[in-house]
Design a protein around this motif. Structure first.
Motif, PDB file in Angstrom:
ATOM      1  N   THR A 163       8.852  18.171  10.792  1.00 30.50           N
ATOM      2  CA  THR A 163       8.460  18.008   9.397  1.00 30.50           C
ATOM      3  C   THR A 163       9.197  18.976   8.485  1.00 30.50           C
ATOM      4  O   THR A 163       9.606  20.067   8.897  1.00 30.50           O
ATOM      5  N   VAL A 164       9.343  18.562   7.238  1.00 29.50           N
ATOM      6  CA  VAL A 164       9.887  19.394   6.170  1.00 29.50           C
ATOM      7  C   VAL A 164       8.862  19.378   5.040  1.00 29.50           C
ATOM      8  O   VAL A 164       8.436  18.306   4.597  1.00 29.50           O
ATOM      9  N   ASP A 165       8.451  20.563   4.564  1.00 26.62           N
ATOM     10  CA  ASP A 165       7.304  20.693   3.671  1.00 26.62           C
ATOM     11  C   ASP A 165       7.663  21.602   2.496  1.00 26.62           C
ATOM     12  O   ASP A 165       8.157  22.712   2.687  1.00 26.62           O
ATOM     13  N   THR A 166       7.398  21.135   1.266  1.00 29.43           N
ATOM     14  CA  THR A 166       7.698  21.935   0.079  1.00 29.43           C
ATOM     15  C   THR A 166       6.601  22.927  -0.255  1.00 29.43           C
ATOM     16  O   THR A 166       6.833  23.871  -1.021  1.00 29.43           O
ATOM     17  N   GLY A 167       5.393  22.740   0.253  1.00 31.53           N
ATOM     18  CA  GLY A 167       4.263  23.501  -0.248  1.00 31.53           C
ATOM     19  C   GLY A 167       3.932  23.049  -1.664  1.00 31.53           C
ATOM     20  O   GLY A 167       4.654  22.248  -2.270  1.00 31.53           O
ATOM     21  N   CYS A 168       2.839  23.522  -2.206  1.00 33.19           N
ATOM     22  CA  CYS A 168       2.391  23.116  -3.532  1.00 33.19           C
ATOM     23  C   CYS A 168       3.296  23.698  -4.607  1.00 33.19           C
ATOM     24  O   CYS A 168       3.594  24.896  -4.595  1.00 33.19           O
ATOM     25  N   ARG A 169       3.749  22.850  -5.532  1.00 40.70           N
ATOM     26  CA  ARG A 169       4.635  23.294  -6.600  1.00 40.70           C
ATOM     27  C   ARG A 169       4.518  22.345  -7.789  1.00 40.70           C
ATOM     28  O   ARG A 169       3.953  21.263  -7.667  1.00 40.70           O
ATOM     29  N   PRO A 170       5.055  22.709  -8.959  1.00 45.85           N
ATOM     30  CA  PRO A 170       4.984  21.809 -10.118  1.00 45.85           C
ATOM     31  C   PRO A 170       5.661  20.477  -9.818  1.00 45.85           C
ATOM     32  O   PRO A 170       6.654  20.415  -9.083  1.00 45.85           O
ATOM     33  N   VAL A 171       5.134  19.403 -10.406  1.00 49.64           N
ATOM     34  CA  VAL A 171       5.667  18.060 -10.129  1.00 49.64           C
ATOM     35  C   VAL A 171       7.028  17.869 -10.774  1.00 49.64           C
ATOM     36  O   VAL A 171       7.920  17.249 -10.197  1.00 49.64           O
ATOM     37  N   GLY A 172       7.227  18.383 -11.995  1.00 51.69           N
ATOM     38  CA  GLY A 172       8.477  18.123 -12.706  1.00 51.69           C
ATOM     39  C   GLY A 172       8.603  16.637 -12.992  1.00 51.69           C
ATOM     40  O   GLY A 172       7.658  15.993 -13.441  1.00 51.69           O
TER      41      GLY A 172
END
Length: 257
Positions: free
Chosen positions: A140-149
């Motif tokens: 898996t590749v995961d961004t973590g929680c961040r702004p949607v943009g």
């Protein structure tokens, strides 16, 4: 007066830094900015796991997480399912770790829940891998929680390739029409081109699915368990998830080494 002047000056420095400097924390980088990095990381994982039978899973965007008490965000997760001969799961995880970019600092460690792969793809994007069943890995590749943009646009699928033909062939062997594709997923390969997976649900086979698919495997399949049947044919990796009802078929063209 000096305090007021210092406050104004500090605010100016902060504004310039926020405008011009690269992000220094995850909360400063949006999902839309991280998307291409995630897609590229999936391509790296496909290339590194070509000793098994990979299948790209559809991207998952989970909205509603909180960046702060005042701001909501979203998490993007992409995954590659990999079929591997039973008993060789840890070996393949270690091979994947060894083949990933050195800057990712990838490694595999043994935990109470089995071997775990961990890596850092940069820009606060994490990579993980684990054994989910006999003969099956999930990377898996995961961004973590961040702004949607602007949001995650997804990857371009492009025209049908040999994976579509291999999927139709497998569906035909199981007695299912070659229609109603469930998903088309792709990711850019590190050396150019793209890995691509097409998926479809198959109806009930008149014979056992492994027996129906065996003639297409042209020899020994990569994996043959009651839950999973995976083989390669003419450069296409085909994976049949027999635990799903109906059976889920995936056909994938990977990345050249």
């Amino acid at each position: 007066m000096a305090t007021v002047a210092w406050t104004v000056l500090l605010a100016g420095f902060t504004w310039v830094s926020a405008r011009d400097d690269p992000p220094t924390v995850r909360e400063q980088r949006t999902l839309s900015q991280a998307g291409p990095l995630v897609d590229g990381a999936i391509g790296e994982l496909v290339a590194a796991s070509d000793a098994g039978v990979p299948a790209l899973a559809p991207p998952e965007v989970d909205r509603g997480c909180r960046i702060s008490p005042f701001a909501e965000g979203a998490t993007l997760v992409r995954a590659v399912e990999v079929a591997v001969p039973v008993g060789e799961e840890r070996v393949l995880l270690e091979q994947v770790a060894d083949r990933l970019p050195a800057r990712w600092r990838a490694g595999v460690r043994l935990t109470p829940d089995g071997p775990r792969l961990r890596a850092d793809a940069g820009e606060f994007v994490t990579v993980a891998g684990r054994v989910v069943a006999d003969g099956r890995l999930r990377l898996t590749v995961d961004t973590g929680c961040r702004p949607v943009g602007d949001g995650y646009p997804g990857d371009a699928t492009g025209p049908d390739g040999p994976e579509a033909s291999a999927l139709a062939e497998a569906l035909g062997a199981l007695g299912s029409p070659a229609t109603d594709r469930q998903a088309v997923v792709s990711a850019p390969c590190p050396n150019g081109g793209a890995a691509r997976t097409v998926r479809s649900a198959a109806g009930s086979a008149s014979t056992s699915p492994p027996a129906a698919l065996a003639p297409l495997a042209v020899g020994t399949p990569v994996v043959a368990t009651p839950e999973l049947y995976a083989y390669r044919r003419d450069g296409v990796a085909v994976l049949a998830d027999l635990e799903q009802d109906p059976i889920l078929l995936s056909a994938t063209t990977g990345c050249a080494g």
